[in-house]
Design a protein around this motif. Sequence first.
Motif, PDB file in Angstrom:
ATOM      1  N   ASP A 155       0.853  -1.183   0.000  1.00  0.00           N
ATOM      2  CA  ASP A 155       0.000   0.000   0.000  1.00  0.00           C
ATOM      3  C   ASP A 155       0.891   1.236   0.000  1.00  0.00           C
ATOM      4  O   ASP A 155       1.499   1.569   1.018  1.00  0.00           O
ATOM      5  CB  ASP A 155      -0.915   0.026   1.221  1.00  0.00           C
ATOM      6  N   ASP A 204     -16.191   2.423  -4.250  1.00  0.00           N
ATOM      7  CA  ASP A 204     -15.588   1.107  -4.080  1.00  0.00           C
ATOM      8  C   ASP A 204     -14.179   1.187  -4.639  1.00  0.00           C
ATOM      9  O   ASP A 204     -14.001   1.277  -5.861  1.00  0.00           O
ATOM     10  CB  ASP A 204     -16.381   0.024  -4.823  1.00  0.00           C
ATOM     11  N   TRP A 205     -13.195   1.185  -3.775  1.00  0.00           N
ATOM     12  CA  TRP A 205     -11.807   1.376  -4.181  1.00  0.00           C
ATOM     13  C   TRP A 205     -11.379   0.220  -5.088  1.00  0.00           C
ATOM     14  O   TRP A 205     -11.212  -0.905  -4.647  1.00  0.00           O
ATOM     15  CB  TRP A 205     -10.922   1.489  -2.958  1.00  0.00           C
ATOM     16  N   ALA A 219      -7.790  -2.401  -5.033  1.00  0.00           N
ATOM     17  CA  ALA A 219      -7.524  -3.546  -4.162  1.00  0.00           C
ATOM     18  C   ALA A 219      -7.083  -4.758  -4.975  1.00  0.00           C
ATOM     19  O   ALA A 219      -6.224  -5.524  -4.539  1.00  0.00           O
ATOM     20  CB  ALA A 219      -8.744  -3.880  -3.322  1.00  0.00           C
ATOM     21  N   SER A 220      -7.630  -4.896  -6.171  1.00  0.00           N
ATOM     22  CA  SER A 220      -7.241  -6.016  -7.025  1.00  0.00           C
ATOM     23  C   SER A 220      -5.810  -5.871  -7.530  1.00  0.00           C
ATOM     24  O   SER A 220      -5.214  -6.833  -7.988  1.00  0.00           O
ATOM     25  CB  SER A 220      -8.203  -6.143  -8.206  1.00  0.00           C
ATOM     26  N   GLY A 237      -3.297  -4.795  -5.571  1.00  0.00           N
ATOM     27  CA  GLY A 237      -2.383  -4.791  -4.439  1.00  0.00           C
ATOM     28  C   GLY A 237      -2.367  -3.500  -3.650  1.00  0.00           C
ATOM     29  O   GLY A 237      -1.497  -3.299  -2.813  1.00  0.00           O
ATOM     30  N   GLN A 238      -3.301  -2.616  -3.882  1.00  0.00           N
ATOM     31  CA  GLN A 238      -3.405  -1.351  -3.148  1.00  0.00           C
ATOM     32  C   GLN A 238      -4.742  -1.386  -2.427  1.00  0.00           C
ATOM     33  O   GLN A 238      -5.760  -1.006  -2.992  1.00  0.00           O
ATOM     34  CB  GLN A 238      -3.307  -0.166  -4.113  1.00  0.00           C
ATOM     35  N   ASP A 239      -4.746  -1.875  -1.187  1.00  0.00           N
ATOM     36  CA  ASP A 239      -5.993  -2.082  -0.456  1.00  0.00           C
ATOM     37  C   ASP A 239      -6.710  -0.787  -0.099  1.00  0.00           C
ATOM     38  O   ASP A 239      -7.922  -0.775   0.059  1.00  0.00           O
ATOM     39  CB  ASP A 239      -5.742  -2.896   0.808  1.00  0.00           C
ATOM     40  N   GLU A 240      -5.952   0.289   0.058  1.00  0.00           N
ATOM     41  CA  GLU A 240      -6.540   1.577   0.420  1.00  0.00           C
ATOM     42  C   GLU A 240      -6.042   2.643  -0.538  1.00  0.00           C
ATOM     43  O   GLU A 240      -4.950   2.515  -1.098  1.00  0.00           O
ATOM     44  CB  GLU A 240      -6.130   1.966   1.839  1.00  0.00           C
TER      45      GLU A 240
END
Length: 162
Positions: A2, A44-45, A48-49, A51-54
Amino acid sequence: MDARTWVIDAANVIGARPDGWWRDRPGAAARLHARILRLLAASDWPAASAGQDEPPARVVLVLEGAARAGVEPGTASSPAPWREGTPDGPGSPDRKADHPPAAPLAVVHAAGAGDDTIVAEAGNAERPVLVFTSDRALRHRLVEAGAHVRGAGALWTLLDET
């Protein structure tokens, strides 16, 4: 990983798609800027897919040459994202209290070579730093400076999800 900060090589990202950008570099820069703001404000971010969860805490868009005329330098923020089920919908006065505002998007105009400005911005940014560029020579400089690098296509994938 992240990343706290994203730095975007606008010339390289814009140039990755043959959509006629060369006929209107300022317009291409303005469209990229708008797409990034929309990504940062997504309810909806989508990253996340990847590798960046936030969302990152800050995003820096580096413009050079004629593209600088498309977006003024400075910082802009998208409104806080609205999620389904929020009381009173998107216009709710409690919207910002319920959802943090999107990451600020700073536009930096490179005075000279865009690559030098990108390396400087990455070096001065809060770590970890993720830079979007497909420029091989620039990638090497950024990795030496401690930044993580993803290609322009990775950013387009995220932009296309919003």
